[in-house]
Design an enzyme around this catalytic site. Structure first.
Site, mmCIF file in Angstrom:
data_model
loop_
_atom_site.group_PDB
_atom_site.id
_atom_site.type_symbol
_atom_site.label_atom_id
_atom_site.label_comp_id
_atom_site.label_asym_id
_atom_site.label_seq_id
_atom_site.Cartn_x
_atom_site.Cartn_y
_atom_site.Cartn_z
ATOM 1 N N ASP A 23 0.881 -1.171 0.000
ATOM 2 C CA ASP A 23 0.000 0.000 0.000
ATOM 3 C C ASP A 23 0.916 1.217 0.000
ATOM 4 O O ASP A 23 1.559 1.523 1.002
ATOM 5 C CB ASP A 23 -0.886 -0.032 1.255
ATOM 6 C CG ASP A 23 -1.701 1.256 1.441
ATOM 7 O OD1 ASP A 23 -1.669 2.138 0.555
ATOM 8 O OD2 ASP A 23 -2.380 1.373 2.492
ATOM 9 N N LYS A 87 2.511 11.257 -3.333
ATOM 10 C CA LYS A 87 1.498 10.561 -4.131
ATOM 11 C C LYS A 87 0.600 11.552 -4.870
ATOM 12 O O LYS A 87 0.084 11.259 -5.948
ATOM 13 C CB LYS A 87 0.659 9.677 -3.199
ATOM 14 C CG LYS A 87 -0.299 8.735 -3.899
ATOM 15 C CD LYS A 87 -0.928 7.809 -2.869
ATOM 16 C CE LYS A 87 -1.893 6.826 -3.483
ATOM 17 N NZ LYS A 87 -2.411 5.907 -2.448
HETATM 18 MG MG MG Z 1 -4.619 4.736 2.261
#
Ligand code: MG
Ligand code: ADP
Length: 623
Positions: A23, A87
């Site tokens: 993740d 991100k």
């Molecule tokens: Mg997350």
């Protein structure tokens, strides 16, 4: 076939290399695996007991990197050297983020030449892909240390709304970190898998995944049927999350602590160091309030305090916004809250009791919150990795098409409808027509591959669209659509739009194609690219010439009487020469002769038109 790896601690051979699930979060990242013995997914924890690695990279003055908690501590001291939330920049151009640069305490720049943004630290420039790769490298290193074996393969998750550029950037970051990224999967899909939703065949469910992280909120509505996930709708807010809760607490302290509040920066703009300290203490307070009614702390010797009631009042508007987004997502999916069969809670901020209560009330059902909300996405990625490792043969999720898909057109050319690397599921359509008068049947041949001629590609299927009503060539409109579902099954259908005649076929996924075969086909297409362009040009010239000959022939049959003997002879001669050029497969000559024939026949056509016009005028009185 998996590679054979050696466990360097025990010296034993391991048949299958572990594929990890990752993740790669905005705030935190983590890595998980499915255990060999229990077949349960677990997040990998270092000796510090922490699975979460803050997605933060710090650069010292020599360009050396520190990742994770040690970097987070430097956020205060060296804000311009400590990169967070990278991100948000993945796959983005400067234009995409120019409105948001105030959010970043570091330098996001537009280097003018590159379409994608860079981050400047000192005199060095880093792409978001490079920055993410540092986080991935850290995760890889941790996993190798914990598992005592090399890690080279991974499944990485991305938000469901990530576009191709963002997904590709994530893949590239993986590769840069020395990871072979076998799949990019959607975070809500991973979260569902972690709860075992969709792992049983014949399961039909509609799932809501509510993900409230550090800086972003996503609500995704998915359906699962026969192991196939489909995203029905996504909604959310890319600037709404736990950080906003922290900021509200900071402002609350600045405004409401009475005496001493000037020392917390009210009225003046506080220096960055104090601000970061305030934020970290606010986050501590927020987490504390999950299980306690009051938080007492101190910043620079000034006491700060907040109760659960006060906190709830502060964040209620934020929570309301997430519920509004849920309502909108359901509306887009055409569903009512009671039609949702599972609600999955994801993200560290869903630990806030007010958040849980509000979501439970909105959907009117119990929540899946048994798993650790900040681990659940990584756990699901590990489940997917386990499926890919062949340990769970029931499911096979595809994400992109490995090779282009298309149909054969005139002259054996490959007409690509779905280029390789198309997202799965997807749907495309294109219109075609007939090339003969009164043609009642059209053959649809489906091919897979990168070459220009279908004969060099792989034939997948073929069917006939029959019953097209008689029409002159070029008049029927045949729409061919390719629909590929999440399971990789391609459905090809053809419909004649004027008459509604339709036919379709299902093409089973090409599981038979190994990675090597796919690679060979791609390589072939590169080595033959030049030849292919030549052949395509020849075929196109040939097709055009044939059409020219057909039209001329048709014209002569109908209007022979309007041409002189001389004209008829010249035309016949040019047609013969054109046919010879076609037989000789000389592209330039074919094109040249086609033009000549076109030039000499054009005046005949005009003559016919004029005559028709005169005919039409006959009998009409000109006043
Ligand atoms: Mg997350
Ligand atoms: P992301 O998906 O954005 O990487 P995470 O899912 O890891 O983020 O969530 C991080 C957020 O969760 C942070 O804002 C953090 O403060 C918050 N958080 C973690 N634990 C708690 C808690 N006990 N109570 C409230 N918020 C929490």
């Amino acid at each position: 076939m998996g590679k054979i790896a050696i466990n360097i601690v025990t010296g034993s051979l391991q048949q299958e290399e572990t594929i990890v699930g990752i993740d790669l979060g905005t705030t935190n990242s983590l890595i998980a695996i499915v255990r060999n013995d229990t077949h349960q997914p677990i997040a990998l924890k270092e000796t510090d007991g922490l699975a979460l690695v803050p997605s933060i990279v710090h650069f010292d003055e020599y360009g050396n990197t520190t990742v994770g908690n040690p970097a987070k501590e430097l956020l205060i001291a060296q804000p311009e050297r400590t990169i967070y939330s990278v991100k948000r920049l993945m796959g983005k151009s400067y234009k995409d983020v120019s409105g948001d640069t105030g959010f970043f305490a570091y330098n996001v720049i537009d280097d003018g030449t590159d379409a994608l943004v860079k981050v400047q630290v000192g005199d060095k420039f880093y792409s978001p892909i490079e920055l993410s790769s540092y986080i991935l490298k850290e995760l890889k290193k941790r996993a190798e240390h914990i598992l005592k074996t090399g890690i080279t393969k991974a499944v990485i998750t991305v938000p469901a709304y990530f576009n191709d550029a963002q997904r590709q950037a994530t893949r590239d970051a993986g590769r840069l970190a020395g990871l072979d990224v076998l799949r990019i999967i959607n975070e809500p899909t991973a979260a569902s898998l972690a709860y075992g939703i969709g792992t049983k065949s014949n399961e039909e469910k509609t799932i809501a995944v509510y993900d409230l992280g550090g800086g972003t909120f996503d609500i995704s509505i998915l359906t699962i049927s026969n192991g196939i996930f489909e995203v029905l709708a996504t909604n959310g807010d890319t600037y709404l999350g736990g950080d906003d809760m922290d900021n509200l607490i900071v402002r609350f302290w600045q405004e409401d602590t009475g005496e001493g509040n000037t020392d917390l920066g009210i009225g003046s703009s506080p220096d960055k160091t104090l601000m970061q300290q305030l934020r970290l203490t606010a986050e501590e307070a927020k987490k504390h309030l999950t299980n306690n009614d009051v938080f007492d702390g101190a910043i620079n010797g000034i006491p700060v305090r907040i109760t659960r009631r006060q906190f709830d009042d502060l964040v209620q508007p934020l929570v309301n916004r997430t519920i509004d987004a849920c309502r909108n997502a359901l509306k887009d999916a055409g569903l009512k809250p009671e039609q949702i069969s599972e609600v999955v809670m994801v993200g560290g901020s869903t630990r806030v009791p007010l958040v849980k209560d509000s979501v439970r009330n909105f959907f009117g059902r119990p929540l899946h919150d048994e798993l650790n909300p900040d681990e659940v996405v990584a756990l699901g990625a590990a489940v997917q990795a386990d499926i890919l490792a062949g340990n769970n043969t029931e499911m096979l999720l595809l994400d992109v098409t490995p090779l282009s898909l298309g149909i054969e057109t005139m002259g054996g050319l490959m007409d690509v409808l779905m280029p390789r690397n198309s997202k799965i599921p997807s749907k495309v359509g294109r219109q075609y027509t007939t090339h003969k008068d009164g043609q009642s049947c059209m053959r649809i041949s489906v091919y897979q591959g990168e070459r220009d001629l279908v004969q060099d590609n792989r034939k997948l299927a073929e069917f006939n669209l029959t019953g097209i009503p008689g029409m002159p060539a070029g008049l029927p409109k045949v729409e061919v659509t390719f629909m590929i579902d999440a399971d990789g099954i391609l459905k090809v259908s053809a419909t004649e739009l004027r008459s509604g005649v339709a036919q379709s076929i299902d093409v089973k996924p090409q599981y038979g194609l190994t990675d090597e075969e796919v690679e060979k086909m791609l390589l072939d297409s590169l080595t033959h690219a030049k030849d292919d362009i030549k052949i395509r040009a020849l075929v196109e010239a040939h097709t055009e010439a044939q059409q020219m000959l057909d039209t001329t022939e048709k014209f002569l049959n109908k209007y022979r009487a309007m041409l002189t003997e001389d004209e008829l002879a010249t035309t016949a001669e040019r047609m013969t020469i054109l046919r010879e050029a076609m037989d000789a497969k000389d592209k330039d000559r074919i094109q040249h002769e086609t033009e000549i024939l076109n030039d000499i026949s054009r005046p005949y056509a005009e003559r016919v038109m004029d005559a028709a016009l005169k005919d039409a005028m006959k009998g009409k009185k000109v006043i």
